[in-house]
Each structure stands twice: as structure tokens, then as C-alpha cells.
Design an enzyme around this catalytic site. Structure first.
Site, mmCIF file in Angstrom:
data_model
loop_
_atom_site.group_PDB
_atom_site.id
_atom_site.type_symbol
_atom_site.label_atom_id
_atom_site.label_comp_id
_atom_site.label_asym_id
_atom_site.label_seq_id
_atom_site.Cartn_x
_atom_site.Cartn_y
_atom_site.Cartn_z
ATOM 1 N N GLY A 1 -0.776 -8.556 -1.931
ATOM 2 C CA GLY A 1 -0.771 -8.623 -0.478
ATOM 3 C C GLY A 1 -0.281 -7.351 0.184
ATOM 4 N N CYS A 2 0.031 -6.327 -0.623
ATOM 5 C CA CYS A 2 0.453 -5.034 -0.077
ATOM 6 C C CYS A 2 -0.704 -4.054 -0.228
ATOM 7 C CB CYS A 2 1.649 -4.472 -0.848
ATOM 8 S SG CYS A 2 3.156 -5.379 -0.596
ATOM 9 N N GLU A 3 -0.934 -3.251 0.804
ATOM 10 C CA GLU A 3 -1.942 -2.200 0.682
ATOM 11 C C GLU A 3 -1.458 -1.099 -0.249
ATOM 12 O OE1 GLU A 3 -3.318 -0.804 4.469
ATOM 13 O OE2 GLU A 3 -4.068 -2.770 5.033
ATOM 14 N N SER A 4 -0.155 -0.819 -0.176
ATOM 15 C CA SER A 4 0.451 0.158 -1.080
ATOM 16 C C SER A 4 0.861 -0.571 -2.353
ATOM 17 C CB SER A 4 1.701 0.764 -0.450
ATOM 18 O OG SER A 4 1.403 1.331 0.790
#
Length: 137
Positions: free
Chosen positions: A50-53
Site C-alpha cells: 500500500g506504499c508507493e515507496s
């Protein structure tokens, strides 16, 4: 809810600076202070979904209180994660469930740094912490 000592320190530090530029610099410094995560912890099972990074998170229960460690490939996210760790390390599982993430970053004066994608990513990190605390109780 009582704040862990590191969270009190973060709050006092960020509230003492006036300008947005100073807060942004402080945020980067907090990210640089984040201890490096060992390579053996940078595995898929510890990757927060759920994190772009890329954000890796590990946690362990110590005397009924949680201690988390994390790392990210993005400097800004590292700073935000460091401040999240300051807020949650040392909490019990029940206290962890009650953490108000938007309220915390509002208190720090950093809510405008939280774009929707960053906010979603930090929420994903907090959700992962909560999951870990419930499965390892």
C-alpha cells in the site's frame, strides 16, 4: 493517551521551529537518524503493502510494549516513518490501536506534507503495525 518520550521530544522539536522550510529540513534530519535496517530484514515479507515507496517494517514485543524498526528507499518517507516510530514505539497493542495518525502529523505541523499518496502509505505502515501487534499478542 501518554506519549512515549521520543514522541514528546519530536513534538517539542517540531513545534519550536516556525517556518515550513525549517520543518522540512528537520523532517529530513529525522529520516537520516533512522537506524539502518539489516539487509536480512529487507525481505518481501516485511515490505509494507500500500506504499508507493518501498517501506520495510519489523516489530517485536518487549515486556508487553512494541518496538518497531523501519526503512524506506525515499528520503521524505524515511523522515515521516521516523516520526511515526517515535509516536508508536513503546506502546502496548491496545494503545497502538488508538493512535490518531492525522492528528499526530497535525500536531507536528506536517499535515501539509501528507499528500494523499503519502497519507495512504503511512496509514498502510500503521495498519501493518496494528496487524503485527494483534497476531503476536
Amino acid at each position: 493517551m501518554n506519549l512515549p518520550p521520543e514522541a514528546v521530544f519530536a513534538l517539542e522539536t517540531f513545534q519550536a521551529v516556525g517556518s515550513w522550510e525549517q520543518r522540512a529540513r528537520l523532517l529530513m534530519q529525522w529520516g537520516e537518524r533512522l537506524p539502518a535496517l539489516p539487509d536480512e530484514d529487507k525481505v518481501d515479507v516485511n515490505l509494507v503493502q500500500g506504499c508507493e515507496s518501498l517501506v520495510w517494517l519489523v516489530g517485536r514485543l518487549q515486556d508487553d510494549h512494541w518496538q518497531f524498526a523501519a526503512s524506506s528507499d525515499a528520503r521524505l518517507i524515511r523522515g515521516l516513518v521516523a516520526l511515526l516510530l517515535a509516536r508508536v514505539n513503546g506502546l502496548s497493542a491496545a494503545e497502538l490501536q488508538a493512535v490518531d495518525l492525522p492528528g499526530w502529523f497535525e500536531q507536528l505541523g506536517l499535515s501539509r506534507q501528507l499528500s494523499p499518496s503519502r497519507s495512504n502509505g503511512l496509514n498502510a505502515v500503521l495498519q501493518r503495525m496494528r496487524q503485527l501487534s494483534l497476531t503476536q499478542n
